[in-house]
Design a protein around this motif. Structure first.
Motif, PDB file in Angstrom:
ATOM      1  N   LEU A   7      -4.757  -8.145   5.832  1.00 20.12           N
ATOM      2  CA  LEU A   7      -5.141  -6.737   5.890  1.00 20.12           C
ATOM      3  C   LEU A   7      -6.610  -6.522   5.539  1.00 20.12           C
ATOM      4  CD1 LEU A   7      -2.165  -4.862   4.157  1.00 20.12           C
ATOM      5  CD2 LEU A   7      -2.589  -5.200   6.598  1.00 20.12           C
ATOM      6  N   ALA A  48      -4.893  -1.180   6.971  1.00 17.04           N
ATOM      7  CA  ALA A  48      -3.983  -0.546   6.021  1.00 17.04           C
ATOM      8  C   ALA A  48      -3.839   0.943   6.314  1.00 17.04           C
ATOM      9  CB  ALA A  48      -4.485  -0.770   4.597  1.00 17.04           C
ATOM     10  N   PHE A  56       0.006  -1.568   0.310  1.00 12.36           N
ATOM     11  CA  PHE A  56      -0.838  -2.507   1.037  1.00 12.36           C
ATOM     12  C   PHE A  56      -1.540  -3.454   0.071  1.00 12.36           C
ATOM     13  CE2 PHE A  56      -0.370   1.456   3.276  1.00 12.36           C
ATOM     14  CZ  PHE A  56       0.134   1.021   4.493  1.00 12.36           C
TER      15      PHE A  56
END
Length: 400
Positions: free
Chosen positions: A321, A326, A341
């Motif tokens: 990520l 995110a 996240f």
């Protein structure tokens, strides 16, 4: 002369402690083997680091938990007193980890009792990462560029503040998951200081227990692949290993740490085992490979099929990520299910230098091979192709 890389035995990911406790209680006699792997091409031969890695492992094996560190662990409600008592006398044993080279390849293997070797993983990874970047040169220009990149990420989230700030029911939740592949301890400290200062509404914790304690934020983590993989060798039918692992977790934590990892043999095979019983007992699921949107939609559909309101559950995303990804995932699933996240390498090792993609994975348990069948090409791990083929057959998993 550089200071030793490992500053404290507490500077480990929380899920190493939670898995460690569960396996100490349920499988204290298990034997295991872990192997280090570099998945990409480094800027120089990692074999050149052998002597330095050896010296850092010598230092690691000289450390023990300090009394105040044990008190901190004892204060976490899911950590049990007998586990802390075990840690009070624990130290890593050098005879259980070996370092060798094969041409330009660095080989690191931890082999011995599971509860004595499972903890090496994260330390080995950030030792290698730190030595690698030291060799490339920790120039002020490198750190200056890293600071600019970090500020740009912070600004991406701040730009969405009007959208995110007042969302109480489905907030945007960010974690630091960057210990294992960080550029250096000093840079990790700087990153977390910046995030706690500039994004206090969104940063809810870190996987790094040492820094969670230092900054007064929540340590984050439940289980990793090795926990479920180990159950492939614990005596149940292979077809039932996921159910056995999840049941062991439930019995150990009794409602705490309720996020299950789904991609040891793929999401479809996981959901086939994640029945109403487990779906009610676990708070949510963690994504670590494959298309995150498709994965999340499967999770929501599964909860709906079981007549569970997805809005009472949580999806934790942790695969490659950055803030933009995110936020995109948050917006896609907003109002339908809670999301969190965990951002790793993009926070703690985004510099002009080439980052390593390194892992140290469980390869054998109790003398048997174990495997991870990923939903993402290149992440499947197993040294025994016969066992891998058998596992695919048992779970009707296509090759990746």
């Amino acid at each position: 002369m550089n200071a030793p890389i490992v500053r404290s035995l507490l500077e480990n990911d929380l899920y190493k402690f939670t898995m460690w406790q569960a396996l100490l209680h349920h499988q204290p006699g298990a034997m295991a083997e872990y192997a280090f792997v570099c998945r990409n091409t480094p800027a120089f031969a990692l074999a050149d680091l052998k002597a330095e890695v050896e010296a850092e492992l010598d230092h690691l094996c000289s450390l023990q938990f300090a009394a105040d560190e044990l008190d901190y662990l004892r204060g976490l409600r899911f950590i049990k007193s007998d586990f802390v008592d075990f840690l009070s006398v624990f130290h890593f044993q050098r005879r259980f980890v070996t370092v060798s080279t094969e041409g330009e390849t660095l080989r690191i293997v931890a082999r011995g009792p599971l509860v004595h070797v499972m903890g090496f993983e994260i330390f080995v990874l950030y030792i290698v990462n730190t030595l690698y970047h030291r060799r490339l040169g920790d120039s002020e220009a490198v750190l200056a560029e890293a600071r600019q990149r970090l500020q740009a990420k912070i600004d991406v989230i701040k730009a969405a503040d009007a959208e995110l700030r007042d969302e109480a029911e489905f907030p945007f939740v960010l974690f630091d998951f960057g210990l294992r592949r960080r550029h250096s301890a000093q840079w990790h400290d700087e990153v977390l200081a910046a995030l706690t200062r500039e994004l206090p509404h969104y940063l809810r914790g870190t996987s790094n227990v040492h820094l969670a304690r230092r900054y007064g934020i929540t340590p984050i983590g439940t289980m990793a692949h090795e926990y479920l993989q180990a159950y492939q060798a614990f005596g149940s039918r292979l077809r039932d290993f996921q159910k056995s692992a999840l049941e062991g977790w439930v019995q150990e934590y009794r409602g705490d740490l309720g996020t299950a990892l789904t991609d040891v043999i793929g999401m479809d095979a996981f959901l086939a085992d994640f029945d109403l019983y487990f779906a009610k007992l676990f708070d949510g699921l963690r994504h670590d490979s494959g298309d995150p949107v498709a994965w999340g939609e499967k999770a929501i559909a599964h909860y709906q099929k079981l007549r569970i309101d997805p809005r009472t559950k949580r999806l934790v995303f942790s695969d490659g990520l950055n803030p933009q990804k995110a936020l995109a995932l948050y917006r896609h699933f907003h109002g339908r299910i809670h999301t969190s996240f965990g951002i790793g390498t993009d926070l703690t090792n985004d510099t002009p230098q080439r980052a390593l993609n390194i892992v140290m994975k469980l390869t054998h348990c109790n003398g048997q091979p174990v495997a991870k069948l990923s939903d993402a090409p290149g992440k499947t791990l197993c040294e025994d192709q016969t066992f891998l083929a058998y596992l695919r057959q048992v779970f009707s998993h296509t090759a990746s």
